[in-house]
Scaffold this active site. Structure first.
Site, PDB file in Angstrom:
ATOM      1  N   ASP A  67       0.587  -1.118  -0.060  1.00 20.19           N
ATOM      2  CA  ASP A  67       0.104   0.077  -0.115  1.00 20.19           C
ATOM      3  C   ASP A  67       0.879   1.367  -0.169  1.00 20.19           C
ATOM      4  O   ASP A  67       2.640   1.597   0.037  1.00 20.19           O
ATOM      5  CB  ASP A  67      -1.200   0.013   1.254  1.00 20.19           C
ATOM      6  CG  ASP A  67      -0.210  -0.004   2.746  1.00 20.19           C
ATOM      7  OD1 ASP A  67       0.886  -0.999   2.580  1.00 20.19           O
ATOM      8  OD2 ASP A  67      -0.783  -1.170   3.398  1.00 20.19           O
ATOM      9  N   ASP A 136      -8.289  -2.294  13.823  1.00 17.27           N
ATOM     10  CA  ASP A 136      -9.637  -2.734  13.563  1.00 17.27           C
ATOM     11  C   ASP A 136      -9.807  -3.000  12.380  1.00 17.27           C
ATOM     12  O   ASP A 136     -11.013  -3.965  11.830  1.00 17.27           O
ATOM     13  CB  ASP A 136      -9.921  -1.361  12.938  1.00 17.27           C
ATOM     14  CG  ASP A 136      -9.141  -1.227  11.206  1.00 17.27           C
ATOM     15  OD1 ASP A 136      -8.138  -1.385  11.844  1.00 17.27           O
ATOM     16  OD2 ASP A 136      -9.616  -0.095  10.848  1.00 17.27           O
ATOM     17  N   HIS A 138      -7.942  -4.390   9.796  1.00 11.98           N
ATOM     18  CA  HIS A 138      -7.494  -4.535   8.447  1.00 11.98           C
ATOM     19  C   HIS A 138      -5.996  -4.401   7.958  1.00 11.98           C
ATOM     20  O   HIS A 138      -5.367  -5.342   8.819  1.00 11.98           O
ATOM     21  CB  HIS A 138      -7.650  -1.920   7.772  1.00 11.98           C
ATOM     22  CG  HIS A 138      -6.738  -1.800   8.645  1.00 11.98           C
ATOM     23  ND1 HIS A 138      -6.047  -0.301   9.014  1.00 11.98           N
ATOM     24  CD2 HIS A 138      -5.016  -2.539   8.520  1.00 11.98           C
ATOM     25  CE1 HIS A 138      -4.633  -0.158   9.510  1.00 11.98           C
ATOM     26  NE2 HIS A 138      -4.600  -1.657   9.322  1.00 11.98           N
ATOM     27  N   GLU A 143     -10.049  -1.234   5.121  1.00 13.69           N
ATOM     28  CA  GLU A 143     -10.567  -0.726   6.222  1.00 13.69           C
ATOM     29  C   GLU A 143     -11.661  -1.489   6.467  1.00 13.69           C
ATOM     30  O   GLU A 143     -12.184  -2.144   5.145  1.00 13.69           O
ATOM     31  CB  GLU A 143     -10.826   0.910   6.333  1.00 13.69           C
ATOM     32  CG  GLU A 143      -9.703   2.029   6.217  1.00 13.69           C
ATOM     33  CD  GLU A 143      -8.931   1.297   7.650  1.00 13.69           C
ATOM     34  OE1 GLU A 143      -9.154   0.430   8.805  1.00 13.69           O
ATOM     35  OE2 GLU A 143      -8.140   2.461   7.656  1.00 13.69           O
TER      36      GLU A 143
END
Ligand code: F6R
Length: 261
Positions: A67, A136, A138, A143
């Site tokens: 990313d 979270d 991810h 996400e």
């Protein structure tokens, strides 16, 4: 999914570095997908040490990025291109030519995302993709509620992820970009072997949901359940909420068959 519980982050780094070294011995020009953030640093240190000690010749290995932030000026020290060059490519003694990543400063971001997916496929696909995990759940920057079939695309970071990453930007939330290009979950699942490392208590809940929870877009890492060869390496703290921790210890700890050794 293989769940390997190790005593600490250093042991996790060593174990995964050895798996990467074994892959490169079998396939010298392997395409290694790397993640950024704090978690994988012990892997990169251990792998570079093996190269320096002559235990593996990584000179033909290829590296690709998972990313990238959108909108950081070229050469920004926290752009993931700069981080991967600094933490992986240079310590392994590789040239910039052996490294590919999405162009976060492209004017045509949609085109840059499509071009990256094409480039990965043309390179023969990723042999081993390293992953970290967000608090979270991810992976990459997919996400919660990302499509499990998604391809490389632009995503908006959640507030939680921006807060988590502010430490790389002088703890100044305003400096943390809002957008990233990330390999999609579908793109990540194309890799031949996925290896996720999670360390520290802060990841325990996300790990438990990933490994033992239902497959759910709410927890993007749970998509690893769909992969035919996914390995999750966790230290004791990150394993602390796993109901099946003892089972995993008995099943995988002393049997590193997944390392291809
Ligand atoms: C970054 C990435 C993210 C991180 C995750 C955990 O390339 O893919 O998914 O792996 O945010 O970051 P750390 O390791 O810093 O806790």
């Amino acid at each position: 999914m293989e769940v390997v519980i190790v005593p600490d982050a250093k042991a996790g780094g060593e174990l995964i570095a050895e798996a990467m070294a074994a892959l490169v011995r079998r396939k010298p020009d392997a395409l290694l997908g790397v993640a950024t953030g704090s978690t994988p640093l012990p892997i990169y240190e251990a792998l570079a040490a093996k190269v320096r000690a002559g235990q593996v010749d990584a000179s033909r290995a290829r590296i690709c990025q998972l990313d990238e932030y959108v909108g950081l000026p070229a050469g920004h020290p926290e752009s993931y291109r700069a981080v991967v060059l600094r933490e992986v490519v240079e310590p392994l003694g590789l040239s910039e030519a052996s490294f590919m990543g999405p162009d976060g400063s492209a004017e045509d971001i949609v085109g840059a995302c499509e071009a990256y997916d094409r480039a990965l496929a043309e390179a023969g696909g990723v042999d081993l993709q390293l992953l970290g995990i967000g608090t979270d759940g991810h992976i990459g920057f997919n996400e919660p509620c990302s499509s499990l079939a998604s391809r490389t695309r632009i995503k908006t970071l959640t507030e939680q992820t921006r807060v988590d990453n502010a430490r790389f930007f002088d703890n100044d939330l305003d400096q943390v970009p809002h957008h990233v290009i990330t390999q999609g979950i579908g793109t990540i699942l194309d890799a031949r072997h996925l290896v996720l490392l999670a360390t520290g208590e802060g990841k325990a809940e996300a790990v438990a949901q990933t490994v033992e929870g239902p497959l759910s877009a709410l927890v993007p890492a749970s998509a690893l359940q769909l992969h035919r060869h996914a390995t999750v390496v966790v230290d004791e703290a990150a394993a602390s909420k796993l109901k099946l921790a003892d089972y995993f210890r008995h099943t995988y700890a002393d049997k590193p068959s997944w390392q291809g050794l």
